[in-house]
Motif scaffolding. Sequence first.
Motif, short mmCIF file in Angstrom:
data_model
loop_
_atom_site.label_atom_id
_atom_site.label_comp_id
_atom_site.label_asym_id
_atom_site.label_seq_id
_atom_site.Cartn_x
_atom_site.Cartn_y
_atom_site.Cartn_z
N LYS A 134 0.83 -1.21 0.00
CA LYS A 134 0.00 0.00 0.00
C LYS A 134 0.87 1.25 0.00
N ALA A 135 1.91 1.24 0.81
CA ALA A 135 2.79 2.41 0.88
C ALA A 135 3.45 2.69 -0.46
N ALA A 136 3.74 1.63 -1.20
CA ALA A 136 4.40 1.78 -2.50
C ALA A 136 3.43 1.93 -3.65
N ARG A 137 2.12 1.82 -3.35
CA ARG A 137 1.11 1.76 -4.41
C ARG A 137 1.51 0.69 -5.43
N GLY A 138 1.73 -0.48 -4.89
CA GLY A 138 2.27 -1.58 -5.68
C GLY A 138 1.22 -2.45 -6.34
N ALA A 139 1.65 -3.66 -6.71
CA ALA A 139 0.77 -4.56 -7.44
C ALA A 139 1.10 -6.01 -7.09
N VAL A 140 0.06 -6.84 -7.16
CA VAL A 140 0.18 -8.27 -6.92
C VAL A 140 -0.27 -9.00 -8.17
N VAL A 141 0.48 -10.04 -8.55
CA VAL A 141 0.04 -10.92 -9.63
C VAL A 141 0.07 -12.35 -9.10
N ASN A 142 -1.07 -13.01 -9.16
CA ASN A 142 -1.18 -14.40 -8.76
C ASN A 142 -1.12 -15.29 -10.01
N ILE A 143 -0.42 -16.40 -9.91
CA ILE A 143 -0.34 -17.33 -11.04
C ILE A 143 -1.32 -18.47 -10.77
N ALA A 144 -2.40 -18.49 -11.52
CA ALA A 144 -3.42 -19.52 -11.38
C ALA A 144 -3.20 -20.58 -12.45
N SER A 145 -4.27 -21.03 -13.10
CA SER A 145 -4.16 -22.07 -14.13
C SER A 145 -5.47 -22.18 -14.87
N ILE A 146 -5.41 -22.66 -16.10
CA ILE A 146 -6.63 -22.96 -16.83
C ILE A 146 -7.45 -24.02 -16.08
N SER A 147 -6.78 -24.80 -15.23
CA SER A 147 -7.47 -25.81 -14.43
C SER A 147 -8.47 -25.19 -13.46
N GLY A 148 -8.34 -23.89 -13.21
CA GLY A 148 -9.30 -23.20 -12.36
C GLY A 148 -10.61 -22.92 -13.07
N TYR A 149 -10.63 -23.13 -14.39
CA TYR A 149 -11.83 -22.86 -15.18
C TYR A 149 -12.51 -24.13 -15.67
N ARG A 150 -11.76 -25.22 -15.79
CA ARG A 150 -12.33 -26.42 -16.37
C ARG A 150 -11.96 -27.65 -15.54
N ALA A 151 -12.67 -28.74 -15.76
CA ALA A 151 -12.46 -29.95 -14.97
C ALA A 151 -11.32 -30.77 -15.55
#
Length: 254
Positions: A134-151
């Motif tokens: 917050k102090a840096a007005r930064g950013a977060v990137v999470n690495i998910a997967s296509i597996s989060g969308y399909r079975a």
Amino acid sequence: MHLKDTVAVVTGGGTGIGRAIALALAEAGAQAVVVNHSRSTEEAAATVAELTDLGCTAVGIRADVGDDRQVRDMAEQVRSRFGRIDILVNNAAITHAVPHEDLDGLTDEIFGRILDVNVLGPFRLVRAFAQDLKAARGAVVNIASISGYRAGGSSIAYGVSKAALLQLTRNLAVALAPEVRVNTIAPGTVATRWQTDLHGTTGFAERAEAERESVPLRQTSQPEHIAQAVLAVLTMDMVTGEALIVDGGKHVRY
């Protein structure tokens, strides 16, 4: 966000996608990159050396993101060394190959550990670094997967964990606004050791060749393609709570 002179933490940064992201950040002008690892000590040291050769201040920190005390200790080390953090990339993840129909094979212990690392891990990191970001007005990137969308994917637990990470991204985007942006990259198949560990070198090569027939861009993603996407969303100042699928367009034909 300008990437020059930033301080970044990349979990699981010693190998594969994490390594590619760390190197891309250094090449984009990051002042410092912290390479987190839990098991790949030698590989992390090699990545630190590569980052140093690029003129970036690099440090490797061993910490299991499944352990809150280790996460908080790592945050304190980063804080003490650099005084701030601008970018957090939650890339560390685990899986355990269990056929989807083998419900008894997916034990509570396996399921719990996957959720602990893949979902609670990113939450722990964000919680530990929230005030710094917050102090840096930064950013977060999470690495998910296509597996989060399909079975699909290596197990039910893995897919569930990545679907949960997509939702965690949306919730954190609201919780940390307006100072911090939080987004997700969701890769499809990527040519990494992760895949060869699951399928073997020959097995993965055969799977990848067959899959390319259904991929519009007719390519298998490389770690560098995921790194490109991470840097892209880091520089999109009005984008938060979103997920970008990187799979050569295959998801439009699933």
